[in-house]
Every structure is written in structure tokens, then in C-alpha cells.
Write a protein that holds these residues in place. Sequence first.
Motif, short mmCIF file in Angstrom:
data_model
loop_
_atom_site.label_atom_id
_atom_site.label_comp_id
_atom_site.label_asym_id
_atom_site.label_seq_id
_atom_site.Cartn_x
_atom_site.Cartn_y
_atom_site.Cartn_z
N HIS A 15 0.64 -1.25 -0.06
CA HIS A 15 -0.03 0.08 0.18
C HIS A 15 0.88 1.28 -0.15
N THR A 16 2.12 1.40 0.07
CA THR A 16 3.08 2.20 0.04
C THR A 16 2.90 3.48 -1.18
N PRO A 17 2.75 2.84 -2.41
CA PRO A 17 2.31 3.87 -3.41
C PRO A 17 1.25 4.77 -3.31
N GLN A 18 0.06 4.09 -2.74
CA GLN A 18 -1.14 4.80 -2.48
C GLN A 18 -0.77 5.69 -1.44
N ALA A 19 -0.33 5.29 -0.30
CA ALA A 19 0.03 6.10 0.84
C ALA A 19 0.76 7.37 0.73
N ARG A 20 1.62 7.20 -0.34
CA ARG A 20 2.53 8.22 -0.85
C ARG A 20 1.81 9.44 -1.58
N SER A 21 0.97 8.82 -2.56
CA SER A 21 -0.04 9.58 -3.13
C SER A 21 -1.01 10.50 -2.20
N GLY A 71 10.93 20.10 -6.03
CA GLY A 71 11.14 19.44 -4.71
C GLY A 71 10.94 18.04 -4.83
N GLN A 72 9.45 17.95 -5.09
CA GLN A 72 8.95 16.38 -5.07
C GLN A 72 9.71 15.50 -5.98
N TYR A 73 9.94 16.18 -7.32
CA TYR A 73 10.54 15.69 -8.21
C TYR A 73 12.12 15.21 -7.87
N SER A 75 13.29 14.84 -4.99
CA SER A 75 13.13 13.94 -3.79
C SER A 75 12.72 12.32 -4.25
N THR A 76 11.97 12.36 -5.09
CA THR A 76 11.61 10.99 -5.99
C THR A 76 12.55 10.32 -6.70
N VAL A 77 13.60 11.25 -7.16
CA VAL A 77 14.38 10.81 -8.11
C VAL A 77 15.46 10.30 -7.23
N ALA A 78 15.47 10.92 -5.99
CA ALA A 78 16.72 10.32 -4.90
C ALA A 78 16.06 9.24 -4.49
N GLN A 79 14.92 8.67 -4.09
CA GLN A 79 14.47 7.91 -3.67
C GLN A 79 14.57 6.57 -4.51
N ASN A 80 14.21 6.68 -5.57
CA ASN A 80 14.31 5.85 -6.74
C ASN A 80 15.60 5.26 -7.04
N GLU A 81 16.65 6.32 -6.82
CA GLU A 81 18.23 6.05 -6.91
C GLU A 81 18.55 5.10 -5.90
N TYR A 82 17.95 5.51 -4.70
CA TYR A 82 18.35 4.72 -3.33
C TYR A 82 17.98 3.13 -3.56
N PHE A 83 16.51 2.94 -4.00
CA PHE A 83 16.16 1.70 -4.30
C PHE A 83 16.93 1.01 -5.16
N LEU A 84 17.31 1.34 -6.39
CA LEU A 84 18.12 0.82 -7.24
C LEU A 84 19.32 0.61 -6.74
N ALA A 85 19.82 1.32 -5.87
CA ALA A 85 21.48 1.20 -5.27
C ALA A 85 21.34 -0.14 -4.31
N GLU A 86 19.97 -0.30 -3.67
CA GLU A 86 20.00 -1.21 -2.58
C GLU A 86 19.54 -2.57 -3.29
N ASP A 147 8.44 -2.57 -8.30
CA ASP A 147 7.37 -2.11 -9.17
C ASP A 147 6.43 -0.91 -8.46
N SER A 148 6.57 -0.68 -7.33
CA SER A 148 6.02 0.56 -6.53
C SER A 148 6.64 1.79 -6.98
N MET A 149 7.93 1.96 -7.38
CA MET A 149 8.76 3.18 -7.45
C MET A 149 7.92 4.34 -8.22
N ASP A 150 7.77 5.37 -7.67
CA ASP A 150 7.07 6.40 -8.08
C ASP A 150 7.70 7.03 -9.37
N ASN A 151 6.86 7.50 -10.50
CA ASN A 151 7.29 8.22 -11.57
C ASN A 151 7.53 9.70 -10.94
#
Length: 240
Positions: A15-21, A71-73, A75-86, A147-151
Motif C-alpha cells: 500500500h506504500t504507493p497509494q499512501a505516498r500519493s 522539490g517533489q521531483y 526527492s522522488t528521483v533520489a528515492q528511486n536511486e536509493y532503491f536501485l542502489a539497494e 514495481d512501486s517506485m514512483d514516477n
Amino acid sequence: MQPLKTTGHSEKVRHTPQARSIREVVFGVNDGLVSITGLVVGVSASHMGSHQILVAAIAAVVAASVAMGLGQYLSTVAQNEYFLAERSREMREVHEIPQEEVAEVESIYRAQGFSHDQVEMLTRHITADKDRWVDFMMKEELGIVLDSMDNPWTSALIMTLAVIAGSLPPVLPFVIDTNTTTALTWAIVLASVAAFSLGVLKSIVGRTSWIKGGLQFFFVTAIAIIIGIAAGHGLGALLT
């Protein structure tokens, strides 16, 4: 064989993607509502004309929506990069220390209540494919589902529109009515109603007390109005 269990943690992940939206919408609307209401009240208290207030408010809306969206753009890019690094780190560990990773898979299944034979069978199935293995570790160990990474652009657009939507209640009265006193009164009323409604909506989604949620958002807006009035009077006194 008992059915595969779903942990509370993985349920939260789904439910994380919906929660983030929802978080982005609530945060954006509240930011636009509170900041622009405070500004409108403040400049009105400094005895500016209706046209000047409207120009100042529109400029503030544009600045706030662009800043929050960008700012949202970022932060989302940074979050996605972190996910891929993990994920890269997990894939490296699967190749370099597979025994330890297998032990982690087994411990996860044991924690979910599976028997010894079931743990062995499920572990063999998961570890037979390295991509599936890594995805499993990402979800169960780190709480990340790729699969839940935000655009980033979608998140930025949602935030921008949310800020603009929150800005409408305190701004629209000055578009419709050129009388500063009347417009300001309607701006405060509409902002208060919008704040309470937003709090109620947040509470319905979060399944908490709607009265408490509505009053929380209402009081935040009320504080912004009070500060705006004080700042506006202070600014007016300094400029006269």
C-alpha cells in the motif's frame, strides 16, 4: 501445507504507493492553503488594495507550486536511486555471500510460522532464481518493491496541482469581489471550511476520528491567519 502467509510488513509495502500519493495530496493542499491564506490575510492587514493583494497572491501561488513540484521531483528521483542502489547491493551479496543470504531467507520464513520442511521447500524455490531471490530480499528485508517506485514527473505534477488546489479558497474571493473587506472575509471562511474538510478527508482515509482530524487542520489554518494579521499590521506600521 499451510497457505503462504503475508506479513504485516509486506502488507504495508503493497500500500506504500497509494499512501505516498495521499501524503503528497494532503501535504500539497495544506501547504497551499495555509501559506496563501497567511499571505492574503497579512497583505490585507497591511492595507493593500484588492488588486495588489490578488497580484501578490498569484505570484506566491506560482512560486509555491513550482518550488514544491520541483522539490517533489528531486526527492522522488533520489528515492528511486536509493532503491536501485539497494537492489544492486542485494544482488552483489547473493553472488558473493550466498550462504548468508540463504540463511536470511530461511529465517524470514521461520518467522512467518512455516514448518522446517516448508521452509526448506520455499527457500529452494526462492533461491533457484537470483532475480526472484533479490526481489524477495528487497521486499521482506528492506520493505522495498521496485514495481512501486514512483514516477518523478507524476509525483511532481500531483504535488503542483495539490498546492494550486489548496491555494484557490483564499484567492478566489479576490478574483470575484474587488471589495477588500468582503473578499478577505470570504477568503477566511472558505479557507477555514477547506482546512476542516481536508482534515476530515485525511481522517476518513486514515480511519481516525474525523472531528479530531478536521479540527487539527482548522487550527493550523487559524494559526496562519493570526500570524498573517499580526505580520500585516506590523508591516503596515513600518511602512507608514
